[in-house]
Design a protein around this motif. Structure first.
Motif: not given
Length: 423
Positions: A321-324, A333-335, A344-348
């Motif tokens: 969990l990330h908040v900015a 990105l996972t979560g 992102g440029d891969g998998l979210a």
């Protein structure tokens, strides 16, 4: 008045002991030498095995009883109370050694007991209690309690409890409890409780409770409770509870509870509870709970829970969990994330809330849910996007918004208002 009967033999016995003990002849010296050979005589009471010795040379005088007594001058080996201006030929003393100056050469002498310097005291090895109004200086090692008005220093190691008005220094190691008004430094390691008014430095590691108003530095690792008014630096790792008014850094890992008024950084990984007024960064991975006033960054991964005032970014993977306040970016990105901008440029994979913009570029893909005013998936969307305008080059899911574009739908079915889908 009649004398008390039992006092007569007692008094007679005492007088006989003293008379027998001090029946000494006057020492003689050879006139052919400038440093006369010491002459000594003794008296022994065979019934009590009492032995008294008077020794006198050109630079010292001693009076002993059963090898213990008083020595004046530069007595080489002694047991008892020894008083000298400055030691030049001291070898060993067990008892009390009082001097006015530091030894006149790099001594290998051993002092066991109490050493008093008015103002300086020292020796080869000090074992016991050493007090110098000016300071304590030792050629080899120190063990016990030492207090110096200015400083305590040893070319070897210092172990025990040491206090100095200015500084404490050792060529090898420090261990125990050390308190210095200005600073302390050691060529090797520091272990125990170390408190300094300005700074503390070690060529090796630092372990224990360490506090300094300005800074703390170690060539190797720092572990334990470490507090500094300005900064902390380690050539290895930092672990435990670490606080710096401005910042701290380590070439290795940083682990534990980490708090900095401005920021801190690691050449490798950061783990645990981390708080920075401005920012934190790692050459490897950041894991645990991380809070920063401005930003958090890692070249590899950020795992756990993070909160930053402006942005959070990693070169490879963001998990948890990330908040900015402004933006979040990672290759993968996972979560769950919450920020004005997310990219992102891969998998979210997960749930992503970005009030302004969410973007997966190039061959990136979304597997999950994204809610943003503008969702742009330049790779493949698997799941649901909700926004004002939703764009997916390849759609395998549902789009909900004012306008929705699916590049892999048949012509005429690619742009739809309100809802678009490709299942």
């Amino acid at each position: 008045m009649k004398p008390v009967p039992f006092l007569s033999p007692v008094i007679t016995g005492i007088l006989l002991i003293f008379v027998g003990a001090f029946q000494l002849t006057t020492p003689t010296f050879s006139s052919a030498t400038t440093n006369p050979t010491p002459q000594w005589v003794s008296s022994t009471n065979d019934s009590t095995n009492q032995h008294t010795t008077l020794l006198k040379t050109g630079n010292h005088f001693s009076l002993t009883y059963r090898n213990y007594g008083i020595g004046l001058g530069d007595v080489p080996v002694f047991h008892g109370l020894r008083i000298n201006y400055r030691d030049h030929q001291l070898q060993k003393i067990h008892g009390i050694n009082i001097t006015l100056r530091e030894p006149g050469y790099d001594s290998n002498s051993i002092v066991r007991g109490l050493a008093i310097g008015l103002p300086l005291t020292g020796g080869g090895d000090l074992m016991g209690v050493s007090v110098g109004l000016g300071g304590v200086t030792v050629s080899n090692n120190v063990i016990g309690f030492q207090a110096g008005g200015l400083g305590v220093g040893a070319e070897g190691s210092i172990h025990g409890v040491q206090m100095a008005g200015l500084g404490i220094g050792a060529g090898s190691s420090l261990s125990g409890i050390q308190v210095a008004g200005l600073g302390m430094g050691v060529g090797g390691s520091i272990e125990g409780i170390s408190l300094s008014g300005l700074g503390i430095g070690a060529g090796g590691h630092i372990r224990g409770v360490t506090a300094a108003l300005l800074g703390i530095g170690a060539g190797d690792s720092i572990s334990g409770i470490t507090l500094s008014g300005i900064g902390i630096g380690s050539g290895g790792s930092i672990s435990g509870i670490t606080f710096a008014g401005f910042g701290f850094g380590a070439s290795g890992d940083i682990k534990g509870i980490n708090i900095a008024g401005l920021g801190f950084g690691s050449g490798e990984n950061i783990s645990g509870l981390s708080f920075a007024g401005v920012g934190m960064g790692a050459g490897g991975t950041i894991s645990g709970l991380s809070l920063a006033g401005i930003g958090i960054g890692a070249s590899d991964q950020i795992r756990g829970v993070s909160l930053s005032g402006l942005g959070t970014g990693t070169g490879y993977h963001l998990k948890g969990l990330h908040v900015a306040g402004v933006g979040i970016g990672a290759a993968n990105l996972t979560g769950a994330t919450i920020s004005m901008f997310t990219g992102g440029d891969g998998l979210a994979r997960g749930v992503f809330i970005s009030p302004v913009h969410f973007k997966m570029k190039d061959e990136g893909s979304l597997r999950g849910v994204s809610a943003s005013a503008y969702n742009r998936i330049e790779g493949t969307q698997h799941g649901l996007t909700i926004g004002i305008y939703n764009f997916a080059r390849n759609l395998n899911g549902i789009q909900i918004g004012l306008l929705n574009y699916a590049g892999n739908n048949p012509p005429g079915l690619r742009l739809f208002p309100l809802l678009n889908a490709n299942l």
